[in-house]
Scaffold this active site. Structure first.
Site, PDB file in Angstrom:
ATOM      1  CE  LYS A  83     -67.747  61.015 -84.199  1.00 33.97           C
ATOM      2  NZ  LYS A  83     -66.737  59.974 -83.993  1.00 33.97           N
ATOM      3  CG  ASP A 118     -66.315  55.887 -84.062  1.00 33.08           C
ATOM      4  OD1 ASP A 118     -66.197  55.718 -85.289  1.00 33.08           O
ATOM      5  OD2 ASP A 118     -66.365  57.019 -83.536  1.00 33.08           O
TER       6      ASP A 118
HETATM    7  P1  NAP Z   1     -59.547  63.821 -78.047  1.00 28.12           P
HETATM    8  O1  NAP Z   1     -60.928  63.658 -77.512  1.00 28.12           O
HETATM    9  O2  NAP Z   1     -58.976  65.192 -78.204  1.00 28.12           O
HETATM   10  O3  NAP Z   1     -58.569  62.964 -77.078  1.00 28.12           O
HETATM   11  C1  NAP Z   1     -57.188  62.907 -77.284  1.00 28.12           C
HETATM   12  C2  NAP Z   1     -56.503  62.250 -76.090  1.00 28.12           C
HETATM   13  O4  NAP Z   1     -55.100  62.190 -76.381  1.00 28.12           O
HETATM   14  C3  NAP Z   1     -56.647  62.993 -74.768  1.00 28.12           C
HETATM   15  O5  NAP Z   1     -56.767  62.083 -73.715  1.00 28.12           O
HETATM   16  C4  NAP Z   1     -55.334  63.764 -74.646  1.00 28.12           C
HETATM   17  O6  NAP Z   1     -54.852  63.915 -73.345  1.00 28.12           O
HETATM   18  C5  NAP Z   1     -54.374  62.797 -75.323  1.00 28.12           C
HETATM   19  N1  NAP Z   1     -53.225  63.515 -75.862  1.00 28.12           N
HETATM   20  C6  NAP Z   1     -53.236  64.554 -76.734  1.00 28.12           C
HETATM   21  N2  NAP Z   1     -51.975  64.951 -76.992  1.00 28.12           N
HETATM   22  C7  NAP Z   1     -51.151  64.155 -76.253  1.00 28.12           C
HETATM   23  C8  NAP Z   1     -49.744  64.077 -76.079  1.00 28.12           C
HETATM   24  N3  NAP Z   1     -48.920  64.895 -76.738  1.00 28.12           N
HETATM   25  N4  NAP Z   1     -49.244  63.135 -75.246  1.00 28.12           N
HETATM   26  C9  NAP Z   1     -50.087  62.303 -74.576  1.00 28.12           C
HETATM   27  N5  NAP Z   1     -51.431  62.329 -74.698  1.00 28.12           N
HETATM   28  C10 NAP Z   1     -51.959  63.238 -75.532  1.00 28.12           C
HETATM   29  O7  NAP Z   1     -59.402  63.136 -79.471  1.00 28.12           O
HETATM   30  P2  NAP Z   1     -60.197  61.834 -79.999  1.00 28.12           P
HETATM   31  O8  NAP Z   1     -61.448  62.260 -80.645  1.00 28.12           O
HETATM   32  O9  NAP Z   1     -60.241  60.862 -78.886  1.00 28.12           O
HETATM   33  O10 NAP Z   1     -59.224  61.329 -81.183  1.00 28.12           O
HETATM   34  C11 NAP Z   1     -57.947  60.823 -80.890  1.00 28.12           C
HETATM   35  C12 NAP Z   1     -57.318  60.203 -82.136  1.00 28.12           C
HETATM   36  O11 NAP Z   1     -58.085  59.094 -82.573  1.00 28.12           O
HETATM   37  C13 NAP Z   1     -57.196  61.150 -83.327  1.00 28.12           C
HETATM   38  O12 NAP Z   1     -55.962  60.943 -83.934  1.00 28.12           O
HETATM   39  C14 NAP Z   1     -58.322  60.691 -84.245  1.00 28.12           C
HETATM   40  O13 NAP Z   1     -58.027  60.944 -85.607  1.00 28.12           O
HETATM   41  C15 NAP Z   1     -58.328  59.198 -83.966  1.00 28.12           C
HETATM   42  N6  NAP Z   1     -59.628  58.565 -84.278  1.00 28.12           N
HETATM   43  C16 NAP Z   1     -59.647  57.619 -85.242  1.00 28.12           C
HETATM   44  C17 NAP Z   1     -60.846  56.988 -85.553  1.00 28.12           C
HETATM   45  C18 NAP Z   1     -60.853  55.924 -86.625  1.00 28.12           C
HETATM   46  O14 NAP Z   1     -61.935  55.556 -87.091  1.00 28.12           O
HETATM   47  N7  NAP Z   1     -59.727  55.410 -87.026  1.00 28.12           N
HETATM   48  C19 NAP Z   1     -62.017  57.312 -84.867  1.00 28.12           C
HETATM   49  C20 NAP Z   1     -61.955  58.290 -83.865  1.00 28.12           C
HETATM   50  C21 NAP Z   1     -60.739  58.917 -83.573  1.00 28.12           C
HETATM   51  P3  NAP Z   1     -55.389  65.026 -72.306  1.00 28.12           P
HETATM   52  O15 NAP Z   1     -56.744  64.514 -71.901  1.00 28.12           O
HETATM   53  O16 NAP Z   1     -54.385  64.987 -71.224  1.00 28.12           O
HETATM   54  O17 NAP Z   1     -55.433  66.306 -73.082  1.00 28.12           O
END
Ligand code: NAP
Length: 295
Positions: A78, A114
């Site tokens: 992306k 998104d």
């Molecule tokens: P990402 O870039 O890896 O970011 C995840 C975030 O969550 C980071 O800030 C991380 O914190 C935090 N995190 C991870 N584990 C944690 C925990 N145990 N406790 C507290 N904070 C935690 O992932 P992403 O791409 O943003 O995606 C995140 C979620 O959104 C996923 O579940 C994905 O499937 C969903 N999503 C859904 C859609 C949709 O269309 N519905 C679209 C995009 C994403 P740190 O920075 O401290 O590591």
């Protein structure tokens, strides 16, 4: 009703759409987009294109030459794809990631649907978002789309909550040159309770509660009790649906929105860009839910 396009209906005029990613075999977009193309009666097909991380430039040059009409971009491409596009919309630039690409006279153009997907269910709420506090749990890639969506809706009281102050500060700094110029405030998870009492919209962008850890929730029942009446709990996670977070919120009479809707709406926004047709959102939602039930 979802109508699957049969292979025998493909011909020399079939328009090809697709998705690049690595891996891409578990993508939910092909069944959703193919159901939509069939429902619209468009002679088109949407296919997965597995692309290795070091082959993005070659792959999209190839898609151009092959006459591919447009494509989605998923993890891990992306951000990487952006430098190979002729133009990127302000929203794509603000988020720093592109998930939808289409043909223009000057080459591939890209944006981030998104943001549209996140906003779509909220736009039905008939709410004055300028008076609303938006609290975002997490500071990763998805949180960027939520910030952009929140600013576009008119939210000015925007909080990003995470577990590392250094990462939160880096997140805020990354918006410095963005055309959106969000006024972001940050807090650690340990400071969340004080924010919740005035929160209108609480969005989970962390993976906490995602399959297989389905009993986990990013906030406790007691924390949800702090939210004012009429608050909305929004979870970006789509497996499971609903998540434990949304179950707890629903039990408390809060309004809930799940990640399935965002996924459907980002796909619908992409389809509209490619086809200029009103997307058959119900068909897309049904196809996506059917696929999720199978997986
Ligand atoms: P990402 O870039 O890896 O970011 C995840 C975030 O969550 C980071 O800030 C991380 O914190 C935090 N995190 C991870 N584990 C944690 C925990 N145990 N406790 C507290 N904070 C935690 O992932 P992403 O791409 O943003 O995606 C995140 C979620 O959104 C996923 O579940 C994905 O499937 C969903 N999503 C859904 C859609 C949709 O269309 N519905 C679209 C995009 C994403 P740190 O920075 O401290 O590591």
């Amino acid at each position: 009703m979802t109508v699957a396009r049969s292979l025998s209906s493909l011909n020399g005029a079939t328009q090809v759409l697709g998705i690049i990613g690595h891996p891409v075999e578990h993508s939910l977009s092909p069944p959703m987009q193919n159901a939509a193309l069939a429902a619209l009666g468009i002679n088109g097909v949407y296919v997965p294109f597995p692309v290795q991380p070091d082959k993005v430039e070659t792959a999209i040059a190839g898609l151009w030459v092959l006459g591919v009409h447009g494509f989605n971009v998923t993890i891990p491409h992306k951000q990487a794809v952006m430098s190979h596009l002729a133009t990127v919309t302000d929203i794509g630039q603000a988020v720093g990631a592109v998930n939808t690409v289409w043909r223009t006279e000057s080459g591939w153009a890209g944006t981030n649907t998104d943001v549209t997907g996140f906003m779509a269910p909220l736009q039905e709420e008939n709410q004055d978002w300028s008076q609303s506090r938006l609290v975002i749990l997490g500071n990763g890639g998805a949180a960027r789309a939520v910030v952009a969506g929140g600013v576009t809706l008119g939210c000015t009281d925007l909080w990003v909550v995470g577990r590392s102050r250094a990462k939160l500060e880096k997140f805020v700094a990354s918006w410095q040159d963005s055309p959106l110029q969000p006024q972001l405030q940050i807090a650690l998870i340990s400071e969340l309770d004080a924010l919740l009492v005035e929160t209108t919209l609480l969005v989970n962008t962390t993976p906490v509660g995602m399959h297989p850890d389905v009993t986990a929730s990013p906030v406790t029942a007691q924390q949800l009790d702090l939210l004012p009446q009429g608050a909305i709990a929004y979870d970006l996670i789509y497996t499971p649906s609903p998540t434990q977070f949304l179950k707890l919120a629903g039990d408390r009479g809060l309004r809930t929105i799940d990640g399935v809707e965002m996924l459907v709406q980002q796909g619908a926004a992409a389809l509209e860009i490619w086809t200029h047709h009103q997307p058959p959102v119900n068909t897309m939602r049904q196809a996506l839910k059917a696929q999720l039930e199978q997986s």
